[in-house]
Design a protein around this motif. Sequence first.
Motif, PDB file in Angstrom:
ATOM      1  N   ALA A  94      10.211 -23.741  14.934  1.00 11.19           N
ATOM      2  CA  ALA A  94      10.629 -22.408  14.507  1.00 11.19           C
ATOM      3  C   ALA A  94      10.048 -21.359  15.454  1.00 11.19           C
ATOM      4  N   ASN A 101       6.431 -19.029  26.328  1.00 13.52           N
ATOM      5  CA  ASN A 101       7.219 -17.802  26.204  1.00 13.52           C
ATOM      6  C   ASN A 101       6.399 -16.598  26.655  1.00 13.52           C
ATOM      7  N   SER A 104       6.221 -13.443  23.998  1.00 21.26           N
ATOM      8  CA  SER A 104       5.407 -13.508  22.781  1.00 21.26           C
ATOM      9  C   SER A 104       4.057 -14.173  22.992  1.00 21.26           C
TER      10      SER A 104
ATOM     11  N   PRO B  20      14.419 -12.244  25.267  1.00 22.46           N
ATOM     12  CA  PRO B  20      14.319 -12.748  23.893  1.00 22.46           C
ATOM     13  C   PRO B  20      15.662 -12.636  23.161  1.00 22.46           C
ATOM     14  N   GLY B  39       6.342  -9.374  17.329  1.00 28.03           N
ATOM     15  CA  GLY B  39       6.660  -9.788  18.696  1.00 28.03           C
ATOM     16  C   GLY B  39       5.898 -11.011  19.156  1.00 28.03           C
ATOM     17  N   ALA B  40       5.230 -11.687  18.234  1.00 22.90           N
ATOM     18  CA  ALA B  40       4.427 -12.851  18.608  1.00 22.90           C
ATOM     19  C   ALA B  40       4.722 -14.071  17.731  1.00 22.90           C
ATOM     20  N   ALA B  41       5.879 -14.078  17.103  1.00 25.70           N
ATOM     21  CA  ALA B  41       6.317 -15.211  16.280  1.00 25.70           C
ATOM     22  C   ALA B  41       5.413 -15.463  15.076  1.00 25.70           C
ATOM     23  N   LEU B  42       4.759 -14.420  14.601  1.00 23.49           N
ATOM     24  CA  LEU B  42       3.841 -14.599  13.473  1.00 23.49           C
ATOM     25  C   LEU B  42       4.409 -14.043  12.166  1.00 23.49           C
ATOM     26  N   CYS B  43       5.008 -12.844  12.197  1.00 15.81           N
ATOM     27  CA  CYS B  43       5.348 -12.166  10.945  1.00 15.81           C
ATOM     28  C   CYS B  43       6.672 -12.630  10.352  1.00 15.81           C
ATOM     29  N   PRO B  54      15.528 -22.425  11.014  1.00 12.61           N
ATOM     30  CA  PRO B  54      14.961 -21.082  11.180  1.00 12.61           C
ATOM     31  C   PRO B  54      14.193 -20.966  12.481  1.00 12.61           C
ATOM     32  N   VAL B  55      14.414 -19.869  13.176  1.00 13.72           N
ATOM     33  CA  VAL B  55      13.781 -19.645  14.483  1.00 13.72           C
ATOM     34  C   VAL B  55      13.353 -18.188  14.568  1.00 13.72           C
ATOM     35  N   ARG B  56      12.186 -17.957  15.169  1.00 14.23           N
ATOM     36  CA  ARG B  56      11.707 -16.587  15.405  1.00 14.23           C
ATOM     37  C   ARG B  56      12.380 -16.068  16.689  1.00 14.23           C
ATOM     38  N   CYS B  58      12.209 -13.345  18.291  1.00 16.72           N
ATOM     39  CA  CYS B  58      11.445 -12.552  19.268  1.00 16.72           C
ATOM     40  C   CYS B  58      10.827 -13.450  20.322  1.00 16.72           C
ATOM     41  N   SER B  59      10.693 -14.733  19.986  1.00 15.61           N
ATOM     42  CA  SER B  59       9.942 -15.649  20.841  1.00 15.61           C
ATOM     43  C   SER B  59      10.823 -16.755  21.402  1.00 15.61           C
ATOM     44  N   ARG B  60      12.152 -16.533  21.375  1.00 14.78           N
ATOM     45  CA  ARG B  60      13.063 -17.573  21.849  1.00 14.78           C
ATOM     46  C   ARG B  60      13.952 -16.977  22.933  1.00 14.78           C
ATOM     47  N   PRO B  61      13.896 -17.469  24.150  1.00 20.02           N
ATOM     48  CA  PRO B  61      14.771 -16.905  25.171  1.00 20.02           C
ATOM     49  C   PRO B  61      16.233 -17.183  24.825  1.00 20.02           C
ATOM     50  N   GLU B  64      17.966 -20.534  25.351  1.00 17.59           N
ATOM     51  CA  GLU B  64      17.874 -21.668  24.427  1.00 17.59           C
ATOM     52  C   GLU B  64      18.914 -21.609  23.316  1.00 17.59           C
ATOM     53  N   ALA B 106      14.514 -17.054   6.163  1.00 19.83           N
ATOM     54  CA  ALA B 106      13.533 -18.139   6.052  1.00 19.83           C
ATOM     55  C   ALA B 106      13.723 -18.896   4.733  1.00 19.83           C
TER      56      ALA B 106
END
Lengths: 198, 154
Positions: A94, A101, A104, B20, B39-43, B54-56, B58-61, B64, B106
């Motif tokens: 996920a 990256n 991020s 992103p 912006g860091a795949a956390l929130c 499910p994918v974040r 902000c952190s996926r180019p 992909e 999510a």
Amino acid sequence: MNRHFSAGAAAVVILIGALAATALRSAAQSPASADRPVSLAAFDTVARVLTHPRCQNCHTQTGYPRQGDDRHPHAMNVQRGSDGHGAAGQRCTACHGRANNSASGVPGADEDWHLAPLSMGWEGRTPRELCLGLKDPARNGGRTGAKIIEHFDTPLVRWGWNPGRRADGTLRAVPPVAYAAFVTAAKRWLETGAACPD
Amino acid sequence: MIKFTINGRPAEVDADPDTPLLWVLRDDLGLTGTKFGCGAALCGACTVHIDGEPVRACSRPVSEAAGRRVITIEGLSENRSHPVQQAWIAEQVPQCGYCQSGMIMAVAALLKERPQPSEAEIDAAITNICRCGTYARIRKAIHRAAGTSVPQKG
């Protein structure tokens, strides 16, 4: 009757001969021979890598991965899940993509990001325990020597030497042994009897 | 050009492959329902589905996403009829609402894998952050969508 007896005796002689030859060969290959110090030195190099945070953060003995050079539990309550690929509905992938990256700071590799199985948990183990676990097929995923070396060529293992930058731009630490030297040491360890420290 | 499917329709974007996915969704495709949070795949505010996972964003180019199916909050249903959206409305979950599209995406992904998740499964999968602290209502809405009841404490 006589012929049967002779054939039986001959078989016994051949068997004893074969056993003796096998015993001699094992003695020559035993790590107790002159190779043992070489093998132990090679394993010492391997262990310096295995005990590094880049390896141990995913080779945990816990229900969650760790992260950072201080090996803290992974943020956001990230869980191991039943197959080591994360929780249902929130797999490791996920957040972790196919490459580090830069936007991020989330690391990634060209393989589904995941934890090593618990049987391969390395944290807290002595060098001897690490060594015995590494070559025990019951704990190493059924890997022979060649398969262990193959594992070192997977994207996730190689990522350890290309861990990228954190979100704040700082570089993650890499293991204290260069990748090529690590693989060379692992091969030497296996070729010289895979000796384990006492 | 990078091609993928967005909410059931073909998309073709002229973007740097490292951009992103979130920025492509918002800036190139005008789908602003997906939010930028940390912006860091956390929130989790930027959660979308790629091939159902499910994918974040902000952190996926965007590279992909090539050749794959991307679903955002705008495409979860035609008319807000998805059970998670219905439950969100019924429980009046959002306050400011900023995190809620990621939250809903999510939860929709979790319920597809675990139609009746346990409390522990909810805790493990829904790690999204809500700055307004609507967590109690989020949990109630998850149970409503799953047709289960909220366990009583104590």
